[in-house]
Design a protein around this motif. Structure first.
Motif, PDB file in Angstrom:
ATOM      1  N   THR A  29      28.400  29.217 -16.126  1.00  0.00           N
ATOM      2  CA  THR A  29      27.159  29.331 -16.903  1.00  0.00           C
ATOM      3  C   THR A  29      26.571  30.727 -16.752  1.00  0.00           C
ATOM      4  O   THR A  29      26.148  31.344 -17.733  1.00  0.00           O
ATOM      5  CB  THR A  29      26.139  28.271 -16.438  1.00  0.00           C
ATOM      6  OG1 THR A  29      26.723  26.972 -16.586  1.00  0.00           O
ATOM      7  CG2 THR A  29      24.855  28.345 -17.225  1.00  0.00           C
ATOM      8  N   ALA A  32      28.583  33.307 -18.697  1.00  0.00           N
ATOM      9  CA  ALA A  32      28.320  33.170 -20.128  1.00  0.00           C
ATOM     10  C   ALA A  32      26.982  33.811 -20.497  1.00  0.00           C
ATOM     11  O   ALA A  32      26.877  34.514 -21.513  1.00  0.00           O
ATOM     12  CB  ALA A  32      28.333  31.698 -20.531  1.00  0.00           C
ATOM     13  N   GLU A  36      26.394  37.082 -22.936  1.00  0.00           N
ATOM     14  CA  GLU A  36      25.476  37.031 -24.083  1.00  0.00           C
ATOM     15  C   GLU A  36      24.513  38.215 -24.055  1.00  0.00           C
ATOM     16  O   GLU A  36      24.287  38.873 -25.079  1.00  0.00           O
ATOM     17  CB  GLU A  36      24.667  35.735 -24.070  1.00  0.00           C
ATOM     18  CG  GLU A  36      25.383  34.526 -24.597  1.00  0.00           C
ATOM     19  CD  GLU A  36      24.493  33.280 -24.559  1.00  0.00           C
ATOM     20  OE1 GLU A  36      23.258  33.406 -24.770  1.00  0.00           O
ATOM     21  OE2 GLU A  36      25.033  32.197 -24.307  1.00  0.00           O
TER      22      GLU A  36
END
Length: 98
Positions: A29, A32, A36
């Protein structure tokens, strides 16, 4: 009732496996989210990890320094850095200045 040694070891193994799995999930997580942000702000490696004083050795590391003091009796010199030699300890350094 208290658990036996073997039961506690089994519990520890189960907890260690749970910890490992939770870490893997949370790291995925986090990676990611970082990706981003990098994409959204078009960040470069230098933006995230700037090269600064902590990232490299001191610019004057290994540079020779001119001596500041000389022992008239032996001709030995000292730069004034580090531990003072015995010939200058507990004495007025002005009389040894070069």
């Amino acid at each position: 009732m208290t658990a036996s040694y073997k039961e506690l070891l089994k519990q520890r193994e189960a907890l260690e496996q749970q910890i490992k799995e939770a870490k893997q999930r949370e790291m995925a997580t986090a990676v990611a989210q970082v990706r981003e942000l990098i994409a959204a702000y078009e960040l470069t490696q230098e933006d995230v990890f700037p090269v600064g004083r902590a990232g490299r050795a001191s610019s004057n590391a290994g540079v020779k320094v001119a001596p500041k003091y000389r022992d008239p009796a032996t001709g030995q010199t000292w730069t004034g850095r580090g531990k003072p030699p015995k010939w200058i300890q507990d004495q007025d350094r002005e009389k040894f200045a070069i």
